[in-house]
Enzyme design. Structure first.
Site, PDB file in Angstrom:
ATOM      1  N   HIS A  28      -1.709 -12.379  10.568  1.00  0.00           N
ATOM      2  CA  HIS A  28      -1.330 -11.020  10.391  1.00  0.00           C
ATOM      3  C   HIS A  28      -1.052 -10.185  11.689  1.00  0.00           C
ATOM      4  O   HIS A  28      -1.734 -10.327  12.563  1.00  0.00           O
ATOM      5  CB  HIS A  28      -2.337 -10.177   9.623  1.00  0.00           C
ATOM      6  N   GLU A  68       0.662  -1.226  -0.054  1.00  0.00           N
ATOM      7  CA  GLU A  68       0.077  -0.152   0.032  1.00  0.00           C
ATOM      8  C   GLU A  68       0.715   1.119   0.051  1.00  0.00           C
ATOM      9  O   GLU A  68       0.357   2.325   0.317  1.00  0.00           O
ATOM     10  CB  GLU A  68      -0.921  -0.084   1.355  1.00  0.00           C
ATOM     11  N   CYS A  86      -3.148  -4.656   3.743  1.00  0.00           N
ATOM     12  CA  CYS A  86      -1.898  -5.582   4.481  1.00  0.00           C
ATOM     13  C   CYS A  86      -1.850  -6.782   3.760  1.00  0.00           C
ATOM     14  O   CYS A  86      -1.069  -7.912   4.032  1.00  0.00           O
ATOM     15  CB  CYS A  86      -1.864  -5.469   5.714  1.00  0.00           C
TER      16      CYS A  86
END
Lengths: 135, 344, 390
Positions: free
Chosen positions: B234, B80, B112
Site C-alpha cells: 500500500h 471510504e 484503504c
C-alpha cells in the site's frame, strides 16, 4: 428528474442501450418504441451502443445553465453520431474548450449527470470523451 | 485454482502538483516532496466520483477478458468515499456492467484496504462454488481536509479485479490478514474529512500491520523475500512502502515497478490494487508477486500471486496503468477545490 | 370553409412588468383588441389563449378559466381554451381561432397569447424554457434553449460558412427596428461588436443573440370575412394557415440546420393562400436567437438553404430592404413573452397591412407570421392579406 423517471431508463442511460428496427435496420438512441420509417410494420428490438465510437456533429459551450447544471459551467454540449443517422445529445468531458472540434472521435464514458439536490439522488449516465492517443 | 481472471484500472486525468497546494498554505513544497516522496496527485473531474471510477475500472476489467456481465455473480466495492452513506455503489457498478439481477453485491469500508477485503470475499465465494466469478473493486476520490498534510497525497482512482477459477491470468495461492484495533485514522459519521494520529499512523499503524501480514504469509507459504519477482505494498506516500519493503528484506528491483504514488498520490482503496495492476501489466508467466494492502483502523491483507501464461493473451486488451499515468492535465488549486466540492 | 378576417388587435408594452400580474397583462391586451374591433363581451363566441408555462412561471394552471373570469366573460359562459406548443403557443391559438371561424362553428372569436415570465429567477426561467426540448434526452444532459440553437449555429457555420458577423447583424437590424416600436422591450440601437462581445451564453451565441425574458400579451379578434365590414373599414384577412411538426430533438434530424416543420407549415399556408414566397412583402419570423432568423428565412423559402446569412448581410431583410423581416424588432428586441409571441406577430403584420404601423410602416399587401415551438418541433405559418381570398 424524478426518481422513477430516471430509474426506468437506467439501463439505457448507463449502457447506451437503444433500439433497432429489424425491418429497416435503422438504430435508435434515445430508444424509440416505434420506427418512424416503418411504423407498425417495424419490429423494434433492443440494441446496444456501448462500445460504439462516436463522431461530433456539432457542439456548443454552455456558459449559462439551467438550475440543475448551474455549478458545472462552462461545459461542452454536443450532438454525437453513434451510427449513421443515430445521434444523441450529451456532454463532452476530458476535453479543453479550445480543443473541441466538429468531426472529432469520441468514446462513451460513465459520469455523473447531476443530482436531485445536495441530499437527493445522484444521477449517472454516459458522456463522451475524446479518444486517447493509444486507442 | 482460484485467481485473477481479469483486472481493470481507472485514474482520472487531472493532476495537481505539491507546489500548487503548498502555495495556498504557504508551506515549502521542496520539504513536503522530500518528506512524502510525492510530486503530484490525481484529482477527479467535477462529474467523477467513486461510483464513476469504479464503473470505468470494472468495464476495463470486463473488456480485458471479454467477460459478459452476467457471469459476475458477486460485486464488492471497497471505498471510504462512497457517494452515498446509505445506498450501495456496488449496485451502480452491477447495472453499468449488465450483471443485474442475479448476483450478490455490497459496499465495503476498511479505510484503504476495503478493495483487498473484497478480493478475499470473492475468493471465498468462488472457492465454495457460491459464485462462478466475483468482482472486487477498490476505488476512492480520497478526502483530505484543506491544509491537512493529507491534502498533498489524497488522490483519486481505482481498480477492479475479477476473481474466478477458470482462465486465470494469475493464481492467488494464499492470502492472509493481520488485524487489530489501532485507531490511527478515522472519519466520524457525517464529517466531510478524515482525522488522523499524525506519526501514530506510522509504526503502530502501517508498519506493524503491513510487516505482520506479509511475514505471516511468507511463513505460511514457507517462502523467502528473494523468491518473489515483485513486492507490492500500500502506498500512502512514497516513503512508507519503500521502508516496509526494505525492512522485510525486499530489494529495489522487486518493489520499484509498482510505485505509482509519486505520480497519482494515494488512491486509498485503489492504491495497492493499482500498484498490483502496474506489476501485472509488465509481468511474465511464472512470476511470483507478493502484495500487501493496509487499511487504517487497522489491518493488512497479504496475497501470494503467481502469474500464468494466460496473461499474455489479455494484457493488451485494456488500458495499462501507464496509459493513465501519462494522460494528465494539471489543475490550479482553485479548479481542484471546485472539482472536489471544497468550495460550496 | 369560410374566409376569416382580423378586425381588432391589441398588445401590451413588452418588458419586465414588475407591477402587473398575469391576469392584468392579459386583460390589457384583450380589452385593446375588443375596443379596436368594437366588439362587446356578449358578442364573443369563443376564446383561445396561447400560453406556454403558467404552471411553472406562476404555478397557475387552468388559465383559460382564469382569463375568461377576469375578462368578465364567465357570466356569459364563453368557452375558453388554452393551447400550448412551447414558444409556438400563440401561433397555435391563432390557428385554433382561425379554424373555429373558418369552420363556421363560431362567428366571433378572441385569440390571445400571454406569458408572465419575470416572477421567477433567471436560472429558473432557463429551466422552464428547457422543458420545450426533450426533458429526458436533451435538457437532462445539460442542454439549454440557447444551447440547442448554438448547436444549430455551429453546424450552420461549419456547413455553409455563415459568419459570426452575419449572425450578429440579425440582432443589430432587429434592435434598430425596435427603436421605432413604442411597445418594444429594447428600443436602443446596438452594433455588431456589442453583440459579439456581450456575455457569452452558449458559444457562439451571446446575450445579445438571445431574445429576452419578457412579460407581455397580445390579442386579436377574428370574424368571418363576410361580417368584417360590420366592425371595420380596414379588415385584414388570414388567407393561409399552416402548422407542422418535426422531431422534438434536433439530434434526430437528418439535417440539423433545417427546421422541416417551418418548411412544411409554410408550404401548407402558401398553398391555402394561393401564394408563394415571392408574394410576401413583410414577415415576422421567429428569431428567438439570431441564428433562428437565418434558419427561418431559408426554410420559408426566401433564399436558398445556406444563404440566409448572406441575405441578412446584404440588407435585403432590413426595413427599407426588398423583404423587411421583423419590423417589430422581432423576438430579439421587441421581446419574447413566449405564449404571446405568435399573436404579437399577427398584430404587427395586421398593423402594417392596415397602414397603422407608425414610423416603422412597411408598404405591404401580403404579410407572413412564422412562429416556432421549442427548437422546431412545432411551427406555424400564417399569411395575412389586405385582400380577401378569392
Amino acid at each position: 428528474m424524478n426518481i422513477p423517471r430516471f430509474w426506468r431508463k437506467i439501463n439505457n442511460r448507463y449502457n447506451l442501450m437503444g433500439t433497432k428496427c429489424e425491418n429497416c435496420g435503422q438504430t435508435y438512441f434515445p430508444p424509440r418504441n416505434i420506427c418512424p420509417n416503418c411504423r407498425r410494420e417495424g419490429e423494434i428490438v433492443e440494441h446496444s451502443f456501448e462500445d460504439e465510437i462516436g463522431e461530433l456533429i456539432t457542439y456548443t459551450i454552455i456558459r449559462s445553465a439551467a438550475e440543475d447544471h448551474e455549478k458545472e459551467t462552462p461545459y461542452i454540449l454536443g450532438i454525437i453520431e453513434l451510427e449513421e443517422n443515430t445521434r444523441l445529445t450529451s456532454q463532452i468531458v476530458n476535453c479543453e474548450i479550445e480543443d473541441v472540434e466538429i468531426g472529432m472521435k469520441l468514446k462513451p464514458v460513465f459520469r455523473k449527470l447531476g443530482e436531485q439536490s445536495k441530499d437527493g439522488l445522484l444521477f449517472y449516465g454516459v458522456k463522451f470523451s475524446p479518444i486517447g492517443k493509444e486507442e | 485454482m482460484t485467481g485473477i481472471v481479469s483486472y481493470g484500472v481507472y485514474v482520472p486525468k487531472y493532476r495537481i502538483k505539491v507546489e500548487e497546494i503548498a502555495k495556498v498554505w504557504k508551506e515549502d513544497p521542496e520539504s513536503i516532496k522530500k518528506g512524502l516522496k510525492v510530486n503530484q496527485k490525481s484529482a477527479p473531474g467535477q462529474d467523477e466520483d467513486t461510483a464513476t471510477i469504479a464503473v470505468e475500472a470494472a468495464r476495463n476489467a470486463i473488456k480485458r477478458q471479454e467477460i459478459s456481465g452476467e457471469e459476475i455473480e458477486a460485486i464488492y466495492v471497497g471505498s471510504e468515499s462512497h457517494p452515498y452513506a446509505v445506498k450501495p455503489t456496488a449496485t451502480i457498478v452491477a447495472e453499468a456492467i449488465k450483471a443485474t439481477p442475479n448476483l450478490t453485491a455490497a459496499d465495503y469500508e476498511f479505510a484503504c484496504k476495503a478493495g483487498t477485503a473484497g478480493i478475499q470475499n470473492c475468493m471465498g465465494l468462488v472457492n465454495s462454488d457460491m459464485a462462478k466469478m466475483g468482482m472486487a473493486i477498490g476505488a476512492d476520490v480520497s478526502q483530505g481536509a484543506p491544509g491537512d498534510a493529507l491534502e498533498y497525497t489524497a488522490g483519486s482512482g481505482g481498480a477492479a479485479y475479477i476473481i474466478g477459477k477458470e482462465d486465470v491470468i494469475a493464481k492467488i495461492k494464499k492470502t492472509t490478514s493481520y488485524t487489530t484495533d489501532t485507531p490511527d485514522f478515522w472519519r466520524r459519521e457525517g464529517e466531510r474529512y478524515p482525522r488522523h494520529g499524525g506519526r501514530f499512523t506510522g509504526k503502530p499503524g502501517y508498519f506493524s500491520h503491513v510487516i505482520g501480514a506479509t511475514k505471516s504469509l511468507m511463513d505460511k507459504m514457507d517462502t523467502e523475500p528473494n523468491e518473489y519477482d515483485y513486492a507490492v505494498f500500500h502506498q500512502p506516500n512514497g516513503k512508507f512502502p519503500v521502508r516496509a519493503a526494505k525492512k522485510l528484506g525486499f530489494n529495489k528491483k522487486q518493489y520499484q515497478d509498482c510505485l505509482v504514488v509519486n505520480k497519482i498520490g494515494n488512491t486509498y482503496s485503489g492504491s495497492t490494487l493499482i500498484g498490483l495492476a502496474s506489476v501485472l501489466d509488465e509481468s511474465s508467466p511464472g512470476d511470483k508477486i507478493i502484495a500487501t494492502s493496509y487499511g487504517s483502523g487497522a489491518g493488512s491483507d497479504s496475497f501470494h500471486i503467481e502469474v500464468t501464461s494466460k496473461i499474455k493473451e489479455v494484457r493488451e486488451k485494456g488500458p495499462k496503468v501507464n496509459y493513465f499515468l501519462e494522460e494528465s492535465k494539471y489543475l490550479s488549486y482553485g479548479e481542484y477545490a471546485r472539482n472536489k466540492e471544497k468550495v460550496r | 370553409m369560410k374566409d376569416v378576417a382580423v378586425v381588432g388587435v391589441g398588445i401590451t408594452e413588452f418588458g419586465e412588468k414588475w407591477n402587473s400580474s398575469f391576469r392584468e397583462i392579459f386583460l390589457n391586451a384583450g380589452i385593446q383588441a375588443l375596443e379596436d374591433a368594437g366588439v362587446k363581451g356578449e358578442d364573443i363566441d369563443e376564446a383561445y389563449i396561447g400560453n406556454m408555462s403558467a404552471g411553472r412561471f406562476i404555478a397557475q394552471e387552468h388559465v383559460s378559466a382564469l382569463i375568461a373570469d377576469y375578462a368578465g366573460l364567465s357570466e356569459m359562459n364563453v368557452p375558453a381554451t388554452r393551447v400550448e406548443a412551447a414558444c409556438a403557443s400563440g401561433g397555435l391559438a391563432l390557428r385554433q381561432g382561425f379554424l373555429s371561424v373558418a369552420s363556421g362553428v363560431q362567428d366571433t372569436v378572441v385569440v390571445g397569447g400571454v406569458e408572465k415570465m419575470t416572477d421567477v429567477q433567471s436560472e429558473q426561467s432557463v429551466e422552464i424554457l428547457a422543458a420545450a426540448s426533450d426533458r429526458e434526452w436533451e435538457a437532462f444532459y445539460g442542454a439549454t434553449f440557447p444551447g440547442l440553437y448554438a448547436l444549430i449555429a455551429n453546424r450552420h457555420i461549419h456547413k455553409y460558412g455563415t459568419t459570426r458577423d452575419q449572425i450578429a447583424q440579425v440582432a443589430v437590424k432587429n434592435h434598430y427596428n425596435a427603436t421605432m416600436n413604442p411597445k418594444a422591450q429594447f428600443q436602443n440601437k446596438i452594433t455588431k461588436e456589442m453583440v459579439k462581445n456581450a456575455t457569452k451564453v452558449a458559444d457562439p451565441l451571446t446575450l445579445f443573440d438571445s431574445s429576452p425574458i419578457t412579460d407581455g400579451a397580445a390579442a386579436v379578434v377574428l370574424v368571418p370575412a363576410e361580417k368584417a365590414h360590420q366592425y371595420t373599414d380596414n379588415p385584414v384577412y388570414i388567407t393561409g394557415s399552416g402548422q407542422a411538426s418535426d422531431t422534438i430533438s434536433i439530434h434526430d434530424r437528418n439535417d440539423i440546420t433545417t427546421i422541416e416543420s417551418t418548411k412544411a407549415a409554410a408550404q401548407t399556408a402558401y398553398k391555402m393562400a394561393n401564394k408563394d414566397q415571392s408574394d410576401i412583402d413583410v414577415a415576422e419570423v421567429h428569431d428567438c436567437f439570431t441564428i433562428a432568423e437565418i434558419l427561418a428565412i431559408e426554410d420559408l423559402g426566401f433564399c436558398e438553404k445556406g444563404k440566409g446569412g448572406k441575405m441578412v448581410e446584404e440588407g435585403i431583410t432590413e426595413l427599407d430592404g426588398k423583404l423587411p423581416i421583423n419590423p417589430s424588432g422581432g423576438l430579439k428586441a421587441c421581446g419574447h413573452p413566449v405564449g404571446a409571441t405568435g399573436i404579437k406577430q399577427a398584430v404587427e403584420i395586421t398593423n402594417h397591412l392596415r397602414g397603422e404601423a407608425g414610423e416603422r410602416q412597411v408598404e405591404a399587401d401580403v404579410g407572413l407570421c412564422h412562429n416556432v415551438g421549442g427548437s422546431g418541433g412545432t411551427a406555424t405559418v400564417h399569411i395575412l392579406s389586405r385582400e380577401e381570398q378569392k
